[in-house]
Design a protein around this motif. Structure first.
Motif, short mmCIF file in Angstrom:
data_model
loop_
_atom_site.label_atom_id
_atom_site.label_comp_id
_atom_site.label_asym_id
_atom_site.label_seq_id
_atom_site.Cartn_x
_atom_site.Cartn_y
_atom_site.Cartn_z
N VAL A 85 0.84 -1.21 0.00
CA VAL A 85 0.00 0.00 0.00
C VAL A 85 0.87 1.25 0.00
O VAL A 85 0.56 2.24 -0.69
N GLU A 86 1.96 1.23 0.75
CA GLU A 86 2.85 2.40 0.79
C GLU A 86 3.45 2.67 -0.58
O GLU A 86 3.53 3.83 -1.02
N SER A 88 2.20 1.82 -3.54
CA SER A 88 1.15 2.34 -4.43
C SER A 88 0.79 3.77 -4.07
O SER A 88 0.60 4.63 -4.94
N THR A 89 0.70 4.04 -2.76
CA THR A 89 0.34 5.39 -2.31
C THR A 89 1.41 6.41 -2.70
O THR A 89 1.09 7.54 -3.12
N LYS A 90 2.70 6.03 -2.59
CA LYS A 90 3.78 6.93 -2.98
C LYS A 90 3.70 7.27 -4.46
O LYS A 90 3.91 8.43 -4.86
N GLN A 93 0.77 9.65 -4.89
CA GLN A 93 1.08 10.97 -4.32
C GLN A 93 2.10 11.72 -5.18
O GLN A 93 2.01 12.95 -5.35
#
Length: 281
Positions: A85-86, A88-90, A93
């Motif tokens: 998730v981190e 993908s989130t990075k 963002q």
């Protein structure tokens, strides 16, 4: 030929006879055997109770081990999920930051157009339009590259449960199987036979059958008893026949020819059973 013996002679010294002594020893021995069997059965119930507690304890330990292992699997899975998730989130963002910057640039360009429209000369307007057109073309190409490069794809997070865990949840209906089986007894009992103490082994699996037995006539015995209520064979092979009314016993030797008749009242018939061991050799 049968000969009559007075009952008084038969019952004389019966309390000191071998038969009476054998009965006393046999009763004491039987008492001891019953006590052994009773203690064995009680110990069996205790062992069943102890086995039940041990099994429940082992099941509890197994359950704790399973819980601990599942917790480790869960922690590992959560760590893997967090990392995915981190990442993908990075990426999202970072793309949002690029879009935000591009949005500010477009807003500045709009302000430049308004300023050129109000204040610039024709030459300045031409040069400004050329510069803006170049920026618009570059921004349009960037947008197209984002679309082609899957920057606008929708990111969805899900998971697939391991097949073994799925089977445990949906198909496993039992923690295990309870097994109850009978083991052959090793209890040793005493038994008096023919005046001698013998040891016998209790075999829980022993079975007897008369299906394949063949009877063979060996000796014919005759008696004048006409109201027979029972008979028995003594350990020495002699036969005792009981006549109900009138009450008397007939003792017949193994050759079937000689015998002794004992007369008795109903009250005396029980005593005769105690005496039969002393009557014939």
């Amino acid at each position: 030929m049968q000969r009559n013996i007075p009952l008084e002679d038969v019952v004389k010294n019966v309390k000191t006879s071998v038969a009476f002594t054998e009965i006393m020893f046999s009763l004491q021995e039987m008492k001891g055997n019953v006590a052994l069997i009773l203690e064995d059965r009680r110990m069996n119930t205790y062992s069943i109770s102890a086995s039940t507690e041990r099994i429940e304890s082992e099941i509890s330990v197994t359950r704790q081990q399973l819980n601990h292992h599942l917790e480790k699997l869960q922690d590992h899975f959560v760590a893997e999920l967090t990392k995915a998730v981190e990442n993908s989130t990075k990426q999202i963002q970072s793309f949002i930051m690029d879009l935000t910057k591009k949005q500010r640039d477009i807003e500045e360009w709009i302000e430049d157009v308004e300023s050129i429209k109000k204040n610039a000369t024709d030459k300045q307007t031409f040069l400004g339009m050329t510069n803006l057109e170049t920026k618009l073309n570059k921004t349009s190409n960037d947008l197209q590259s984002w679309i082609d490069g899957n920057h606008l794809s929708q990111t969805v997070v899900s998971f697939h449960l391991d097949t073994l865990l799925h089977d445990i949840i949906n198909e496993r209906t039992k923690f295990g199987k309870v097994v109850v089986h009978a083991m052959p007894s090793k209890l040793a009992l005493k038994r008096r036979m023919l005046g001698q103490a013998q040891m016998i082994k209790v075999n829980a699996k022993f079975k007897s059958s008369f299906e394949h037995m063949t009877l063979k006539l060996k000796v014919k015995m005759s008696t004048n008893a006409f109201n027979v209520s029972g008979c028995c064979i003594l350990p020495n092979g002699n036969l005792v026949v009981s006549n109900y009314d009138p009450s008397y016993l007939i003792l017949i030797a193994t050759d079937g020819k000689t015998g002794i008749e004992l007369s008795a009242s109903c009250k005396q018939s029980l005593m005769l059973h105690v005496l039969i061991m002393t009557l014939l050799p």
